[in-house]
Design a protein around this motif. Structure first.
Motif, short mmCIF file in Angstrom:
data_model
loop_
_atom_site.label_atom_id
_atom_site.label_comp_id
_atom_site.label_asym_id
_atom_site.label_seq_id
_atom_site.Cartn_x
_atom_site.Cartn_y
_atom_site.Cartn_z
N SER A 212 0.88 -1.17 0.00
CA SER A 212 0.00 0.00 0.00
C SER A 212 0.91 1.22 0.00
O SER A 212 2.11 1.12 0.32
CB SER A 212 -0.92 0.01 1.22
N ILE A 213 0.37 2.37 -0.38
CA ILE A 213 1.22 3.56 -0.48
C ILE A 213 0.61 4.75 0.25
O ILE A 213 -0.61 4.86 0.40
CB ILE A 213 1.51 3.96 -1.95
N THR A 248 0.84 -4.00 -7.70
CA THR A 248 -0.34 -3.16 -7.49
C THR A 248 -0.09 -1.83 -8.18
O THR A 248 1.04 -1.34 -8.21
CB THR A 248 -0.61 -2.94 -5.99
N GLY A 249 -1.16 -1.24 -8.74
CA GLY A 249 -1.06 0.05 -9.40
C GLY A 249 -2.04 1.05 -8.83
O GLY A 249 -3.18 0.70 -8.48
N SER A 260 -4.51 -4.83 -9.14
CA SER A 260 -3.60 -5.53 -8.24
C SER A 260 -3.68 -7.03 -8.46
O SER A 260 -4.77 -7.61 -8.36
CB SER A 260 -3.89 -5.22 -6.77
N SER A 261 -2.56 -7.65 -8.76
CA SER A 261 -2.53 -9.10 -8.87
C SER A 261 -2.73 -9.76 -7.51
O SER A 261 -3.25 -10.87 -7.41
CB SER A 261 -1.20 -9.57 -9.47
N TRP A 262 -2.35 -9.04 -6.45
CA TRP A 262 -2.53 -9.58 -5.10
C TRP A 262 -4.00 -9.85 -4.81
O TRP A 262 -4.34 -10.86 -4.17
CB TRP A 262 -1.97 -8.59 -4.07
N VAL A 320 6.15 -3.42 -7.89
CA VAL A 320 6.23 -4.68 -8.61
C VAL A 320 7.21 -5.60 -7.91
O VAL A 320 8.37 -5.25 -7.70
CB VAL A 320 6.68 -4.45 -10.07
N ASP A 321 6.74 -6.79 -7.58
CA ASP A 321 7.62 -7.86 -7.09
C ASP A 321 7.97 -8.77 -8.25
O ASP A 321 7.07 -9.39 -8.84
CB ASP A 321 6.91 -8.67 -6.00
N ILE A 322 9.24 -8.88 -8.59
CA ILE A 322 9.68 -9.70 -9.73
C ILE A 322 9.93 -11.11 -9.22
O ILE A 322 10.89 -11.36 -8.47
CB ILE A 322 10.94 -9.12 -10.38
N LEU A 323 9.10 -12.05 -9.65
CA LEU A 323 9.16 -13.42 -9.13
C LEU A 323 9.95 -14.37 -10.02
O LEU A 323 10.50 -15.36 -9.55
CB LEU A 323 7.75 -13.97 -8.95
N ALA A 324 10.00 -14.08 -11.30
CA ALA A 324 10.74 -14.93 -12.25
C ALA A 324 10.91 -14.16 -13.54
O ALA A 324 10.17 -13.21 -13.84
CB ALA A 324 10.00 -16.23 -12.51
#
Length: 326
Positions: A212-213, A248-249, A260-262, A320-324
């Motif tokens: 969150s921001i 999340t944007g 949000s992909s979350w 952005v969390d870079i997972l792969a």
């Protein structure tokens, strides 16, 4: 599905023959779910899971060749098989695939009518790494097929696309060879960056990792801002890669979340060649496991074109969390 992503089918292996991503083919056959998407609103799937039988045994298909190399696939044509039926063609000799692993595979698609190869990743050596081995993403039957197999195993899955009216419609045999595996991240992992400029929006993480921001009085400028928040220890992302990420944007004007992909409960895979330039520039050069704050001005985002809940000429903020990356 993702409002920031300008995207055609993510995984190209079967896109030209049946307009399916392989991730969707695997998940739908298993009655699971997939994060793959071809638009801002709907999954990439050319036929529903109705009628698929991931528990059915695929018979009459064989594979020859050295383990871990491109196999020669044979079957009597035309092959009639239930959509989603599967078989293990070659038992592998490598590491064992476990729950939670991200698996990379080389693939071949063959026409069930003629037996001719119509697509392959082997020649360009472009293995796909979109499969995470868990029952939620694959479904129970497909999970049972994958989990416990060894690398260099080759499996076959029948796929029937009945919705197409073009010459590309029909039935196919997809032969997948598992070539590598890695730990599947669900959130950024690495070293927290400590020298973050104090005037940027403040990012807080929930217990599950969703950000969150607080705008922190931030006034957007006209240039792209890229700030690493967590420095991952994985491979460096190339601008030609496909990336798996949780993100999340928000609108920079009022911190209103628009995507949000979350919230959807699964990460998203997308090619950096098919996203807004702010994403491509901001993620290329980062490392897998990193978390990145992107502040994207209109000319690096959608410019004067409104996108659903994103007004025209909007500056956008993403974490952005870079997972792969593959």
């Amino acid at each position: 599905m993702h409002q920031h992503i300008k995207i055609t089918p993510l995984i190209k292996l079967f896109a030209t023959v049946c307009s399916l991503t392989l991730a969707v083919s695997l998940a739908a056959c298993g009655n699971g779910s997939s994060s793959a998407s071809s638009s801002s609103s709907s999954p990439t799937t050319s036929s529903s899971a109705t009628g698929r039988d991931s528990t059915a045994k695929l018979t009459g298909v064989t594979a020859k060749g050295a383990l871990g190399k491109k196999p020669t696939i044979s079957f009597k044509t035309p092959l009639k098989a239930s959509d989603g039926a599967s078989a293990i063609l070659q038992e592998g000799d490598g590491a064992t695939i476990k729950d939670g692993d991200r698996v990379c595979y080389q693939g071949i698609a063959l026409s069930a009518e003629t037996g001719k190869e119509v697509q392959s990743t082997w020649e360009a050596n472009t293995p796909q790494c979109d499969v995470v081995v868990n029952s939620k993403s694959l479904g129970a039957a497909r999970y049972k097929l994958f989990e416990g197999q060894k690398l260099n195993t080759t499996i076959a899955i029948a796929s029937t696309d009945t919705s197409q009216t073009t010459s590309s419609s029909g039935s196919y045999v997809m032969a997948l060879t598992f070539v590598s595996l890695s730990k599947a991240l669900t959130r950024a992992e690495g070293d927290k960056v400590t020298d973050i400029p104090s005037n940027l929006p403040k990012v807080t993480l929930a217990s599950n990792g969703k950000p969150s921001i607080d705008l922190n009085g931030y006034t957007p400028g006209k240039t792209l801002v890229v700030q690493t928040l967590i420095k991952g220890k994985g491979a460096t992302v190339k601008d030609t890669n496909t990336v798996s990420a949780n993100y999340t944007g928000w609108l920079a004007s009022d911190a209103k979340q628009f995507d949000s992909s979350w919230d959807r409960g699964s990460a998203s895979d997308f090619s950096l060649s098919q996203v807004i330039s702010g994403w491509k520039k901001g993620l290329a050069g980062q490392t897998v496991g990193s978390q990145v704050l992107l502040i994207v001005p209109p000319d690096e985002g959608y410019g004067s074109t409104a996108q659903n809940s994103i007004p025209a000429n909007s500056t956008l903020i993403f974490v952005v969390d870079i997972l792969a990356a593959y």
